[in-house]
Structures are given as C-alpha cells and as structure tokens.
Design a protein around this motif. Sequence first.
Motif, PDB file in Angstrom:
ATOM      1  N   ARG A 183       0.837  -1.201   0.000  1.00 25.44           N
ATOM      2  CA  ARG A 183       0.000   0.000   0.000  1.00 25.44           C
ATOM      3  C   ARG A 183       0.858   1.231   0.000  1.00 25.44           C
ATOM      4  NH1 ARG A 183      -5.675  -0.184   2.467  1.00 25.44           N
ATOM      5  NH2 ARG A 183      -5.488   1.888   1.665  1.00 25.44           N
ATOM      6  N   GLN A 184       0.333   2.277  -0.570  1.00 27.48           N
ATOM      7  CA  GLN A 184       0.999   3.573  -0.577  1.00 27.48           C
ATOM      8  C   GLN A 184       0.577   4.328   0.672  1.00 27.48           C
ATOM      9  OE1 GLN A 184      -0.091   5.963  -3.882  1.00 27.48           O
ATOM     10  NE2 GLN A 184       1.058   7.729  -3.207  1.00 27.48           N
ATOM     11  N   ILE A 185       1.527   4.961   1.318  1.00 29.26           N
ATOM     12  CA  ILE A 185       1.237   5.734   2.514  1.00 29.26           C
ATOM     13  C   ILE A 185       1.527   7.197   2.212  1.00 29.26           C
ATOM     14  CG2 ILE A 185       1.887   6.164   4.905  1.00 29.26           C
ATOM     15  CD1 ILE A 185       2.643   3.229   5.120  1.00 29.26           C
ATOM     16  N   THR A 186       0.580   8.065   2.535  1.00 29.58           N
ATOM     17  CA  THR A 186       0.748   9.502   2.347  1.00 29.58           C
ATOM     18  C   THR A 186       1.059  10.115   3.701  1.00 29.58           C
ATOM     19  OG1 THR A 186      -0.880   9.443   0.578  1.00 29.58           O
ATOM     20  CG2 THR A 186      -0.326  11.604   1.485  1.00 29.58           C
ATOM     21  N   GLY A 214       3.025  19.323   8.593  1.00 27.64           N
ATOM     22  CA  GLY A 214       2.568  20.689   8.744  1.00 27.64           C
ATOM     23  C   GLY A 214       1.196  20.732   9.380  1.00 27.64           C
ATOM     24  N   PRO A 215       0.627  21.915   9.451  1.00 24.84           N
ATOM     25  CA  PRO A 215      -0.652  22.070  10.136  1.00 24.84           C
ATOM     26  C   PRO A 215      -1.829  21.458   9.377  1.00 24.84           C
ATOM     27  CG  PRO A 215       0.014  24.144   9.163  1.00 24.84           C
ATOM     28  CD  PRO A 215       1.154  23.184   8.972  1.00 24.84           C
ATOM     29  N   GLU A 216      -1.719  21.302   8.056  1.00 26.66           N
ATOM     30  CA  GLU A 216      -2.816  20.769   7.253  1.00 26.66           C
ATOM     31  C   GLU A 216      -2.774  19.248   7.282  1.00 26.66           C
ATOM     32  OE1 GLU A 216      -6.183  20.650   5.299  1.00 26.66           O
ATOM     33  OE2 GLU A 216      -5.228  22.521   5.864  1.00 26.66           O
ATOM     34  N   ARG A 217      -3.765  18.603   7.862  1.00 34.15           N
ATOM     35  CA  ARG A 217      -3.772  17.157   7.982  1.00 34.15           C
ATOM     36  C   ARG A 217      -4.857  16.505   7.103  1.00 34.15           C
ATOM     37  NH1 ARG A 217      -0.209  17.989  11.203  1.00 34.15           N
ATOM     38  NH2 ARG A 217       0.152  17.748  13.398  1.00 34.15           N
ATOM     39  N   ARG A 218      -5.702  17.301   6.522  1.00 37.43           N
ATOM     40  CA  ARG A 218      -6.774  16.760   5.692  1.00 37.43           C
ATOM     41  C   ARG A 218      -6.480  17.012   4.225  1.00 37.43           C
ATOM     42  NH1 ARG A 218     -12.263  18.571   8.840  1.00 37.43           N
ATOM     43  NH2 ARG A 218     -11.740  17.561  10.790  1.00 37.43           N
ATOM     44  N   ARG A 219      -6.871  16.040   3.426  1.00 38.80           N
ATOM     45  CA  ARG A 219      -6.739  16.231   1.983  1.00 38.80           C
ATOM     46  C   ARG A 219      -7.899  17.077   1.489  1.00 38.80           C
ATOM     47  NH1 ARG A 219      -6.321  10.301  -0.171  1.00 38.80           N
ATOM     48  NH2 ARG A 219      -7.600   9.979   1.654  1.00 38.80           N
ATOM     49  N   ARG A 220      -7.665  17.867   0.502  1.00 40.86           N
ATOM     50  CA  ARG A 220      -8.708  18.684  -0.112  1.00 40.86           C
ATOM     51  C   ARG A 220      -8.954  18.160  -1.512  1.00 40.86           C
ATOM     52  NH1 ARG A 220     -10.767  21.179   4.202  1.00 40.86           N
ATOM     53  NH2 ARG A 220      -9.188  22.293   5.350  1.00 40.86           N
ATOM     54  N   TRP A 221     -10.228  17.978  -1.838  1.00 40.00           N
ATOM     55  CA  TRP A 221     -10.625  17.484  -3.153  1.00 40.00           C
ATOM     56  C   TRP A 221     -11.401  18.590  -3.856  1.00 40.00           C
ATOM     57  CZ3 TRP A 221      -9.057  12.551  -4.344  1.00 40.00           C
ATOM     58  CH2 TRP A 221      -8.660  11.758  -3.296  1.00 40.00           C
ATOM     59  N   THR A 222     -11.057  18.836  -5.102  1.00 33.95           N
ATOM     60  CA  THR A 222     -11.826  19.808  -5.877  1.00 33.95           C
ATOM     61  C   THR A 222     -13.118  19.131  -6.334  1.00 33.95           C
ATOM     62  OG1 THR A 222     -10.846  19.165  -7.987  1.00 33.95           O
ATOM     63  CG2 THR A 222      -9.706  20.895  -6.722  1.00 33.95           C
ATOM     64  N   ASP A 223     -14.086  19.944  -6.742  1.00 30.20           N
ATOM     65  CA  ASP A 223     -15.349  19.377  -7.233  1.00 30.20           C
ATOM     66  C   ASP A 223     -15.108  18.510  -8.467  1.00 30.20           C
ATOM     67  OD1 ASP A 223     -16.872  20.433  -5.220  1.00 30.20           O
ATOM     68  OD2 ASP A 223     -17.611  22.136  -6.403  1.00 30.20           O
ATOM     69  N   ASP A 234      -7.815   5.722  -2.085  1.00 29.36           N
ATOM     70  CA  ASP A 234      -7.468   5.772  -0.666  1.00 29.36           C
ATOM     71  C   ASP A 234      -8.418   6.665   0.126  1.00 29.36           C
ATOM     72  OD1 ASP A 234      -5.990   4.956   1.512  1.00 29.36           O
ATOM     73  OD2 ASP A 234      -4.649   6.680   1.405  1.00 29.36           O
ATOM     74  N   ILE A 235      -9.718   6.415  -0.077  1.00 30.38           N
ATOM     75  CA  ILE A 235     -10.755   7.112   0.685  1.00 30.38           C
ATOM     76  C   ILE A 235     -11.756   6.077   1.168  1.00 30.38           C
ATOM     77  CG2 ILE A 235     -10.534   9.336  -0.496  1.00 30.38           C
ATOM     78  CD1 ILE A 235     -12.883   8.592  -2.234  1.00 30.38           C
ATOM     79  N   SER A 236     -12.604   6.461   2.094  1.00 32.75           N
ATOM     80  CA  SER A 236     -13.602   5.512   2.598  1.00 32.75           C
ATOM     81  C   SER A 236     -14.818   5.490   1.667  1.00 32.75           C
ATOM     82  CB  SER A 236     -14.042   5.904   4.007  1.00 32.75           C
ATOM     83  OG  SER A 236     -14.790   7.083   3.964  1.00 32.75           O
ATOM     84  N   THR A 237     -15.549   4.389   1.724  1.00 37.43           N
ATOM     85  CA  THR A 237     -16.766   4.293   0.910  1.00 37.43           C
ATOM     86  C   THR A 237     -17.792   5.321   1.387  1.00 37.43           C
ATOM     87  OG1 THR A 237     -17.576   2.536   2.349  1.00 37.43           O
ATOM     88  CG2 THR A 237     -16.471   1.861   0.333  1.00 37.43           C
ATOM     89  N   ALA A 238     -17.787   5.607   2.691  1.00 39.93           N
ATOM     90  CA  ALA A 238     -18.719   6.607   3.225  1.00 39.93           C
ATOM     91  C   ALA A 238     -18.469   7.973   2.603  1.00 39.93           C
ATOM     92  CB  ALA A 238     -18.591   6.687   4.746  1.00 39.93           C
ATOM     93  N   ARG A 239     -17.201   8.290   2.315  1.00 35.71           N
ATOM     94  CA  ARG A 239     -16.858   9.571   1.693  1.00 35.71           C
ATOM     95  C   ARG A 239     -17.491   9.659   0.301  1.00 35.71           C
ATOM     96  NH1 ARG A 239     -15.642  13.579   3.867  1.00 35.71           N
ATOM     97  NH2 ARG A 239     -14.003  12.610   5.042  1.00 35.71           N
ATOM     98  N   ILE A 240     -17.460   8.562  -0.438  1.00 38.05           N
ATOM     99  CA  ILE A 240     -18.058   8.554  -1.783  1.00 38.05           C
ATOM    100  C   ILE A 240     -19.560   8.767  -1.692  1.00 38.05           C
ATOM    101  CG2 ILE A 240     -18.556   7.100  -3.796  1.00 38.05           C
ATOM    102  CD1 ILE A 240     -15.756   5.952  -3.516  1.00 38.05           C
ATOM    103  N   TYR A 241     -20.228   8.107  -0.751  1.00 34.91           N
ATOM    104  CA  TYR A 241     -21.671   8.273  -0.608  1.00 34.91           C
ATOM    105  C   TYR A 241     -22.026   9.684  -0.135  1.00 34.91           C
ATOM    106  CZ  TYR A 241     -22.079   3.263  -1.310  1.00 34.91           C
ATOM    107  OH  TYR A 241     -22.029   2.009  -1.847  1.00 34.91           O
ATOM    108  N   THR A 242     -21.200  10.255   0.734  1.00 34.67           N
ATOM    109  CA  THR A 242     -21.438  11.628   1.193  1.00 34.67           C
ATOM    110  C   THR A 242     -21.305  12.600   0.028  1.00 34.67           C
ATOM    111  OG1 THR A 242     -20.620  11.096   3.390  1.00 34.67           O
ATOM    112  CG2 THR A 242     -20.662  13.422   2.789  1.00 34.67           C
ATOM    113  N   TRP A 243     -20.252  12.432  -0.769  1.00 30.88           N
ATOM    114  CA  TRP A 243     -20.074  13.309  -1.935  1.00 30.88           C
ATOM    115  C   TRP A 243     -21.244  13.161  -2.886  1.00 30.88           C
ATOM    116  CZ3 TRP A 243     -14.318  11.984  -3.429  1.00 30.88           C
ATOM    117  CH2 TRP A 243     -13.461  12.593  -2.511  1.00 30.88           C
TER     118      TRP A 243
END
Length: 115
Positions: free
Chosen positions: A2-5, A9-18, A43-52
């Motif tokens: 698996r790839q690990i990201t 720094g202070p930013e711990r969340r990934r940002r996704w564009t629309d 590398d995201i959860s299935t819940a994230r896809i359903y939320t989007w």
Amino acid sequence: MRQITVMSGPERRRRWTDEERLRILAEAGAPGACVADVARRHDISTARIYTWRNKLRPQIAGPQFAEAVVDVGGVEHSASERSPAIVVEVDNKVRMTIFPTAPAALVAATLKALR
C-alpha cells in the motif's frame, strides 16, 4: 504493498476539488463498478463517496424520468371515463386509481399483486 501519504505541517486533511470528486463519483457510478474498489484505489472511505454523491447530486447526470403518455388512437373519452371509478389505498403507502376504461384482467392482476 500500500501507498502511505505522510501529511506534514498544520494541514492534515486532503482537499478534493469538485472536478476530482465528480471524476471519482463517475468512476464509482459506472456500470459494473464496485464502490469499495474505487474507494480503495483513491485511498478514501466508501462513506466519503456516498457523502459526496449526496452533496453533489444536482451536478451528477443520472437517470431521469419522462412523463408517460398513452395515445388511444384519437378516441374521444367522456368526462366520466377520465375520472376515477375506484381509488384503492393500502396502508397509506400504495395508492391505485382504477378508471372505468381499464381492462378487467389488468385491474384483477394489479389488485392480486397488491395483496
């Protein structure tokens, strides 16, 4: 493997564009696609896809329904034939309207299916 990201720094969340979200949603919504496989690839959860999908639903082109129109070959019906003869309602969930011009076999089969 698996790839690990590593987030530093202070930013711990990934940002996704629309656009990225829509691309991933299109991939997950493709015929035969598995949401879990798409989520793993990105590398995201299935819940994230359903939320989007729920948040971006107006932007996603999906199936749309068209109004059904029945052409009876130019036959004119009286006002009594256009008004329902019987309205059957089951547990406030299913409602069936029967018109005088409905074939008896169709009405019987539909009522039998509602049992």
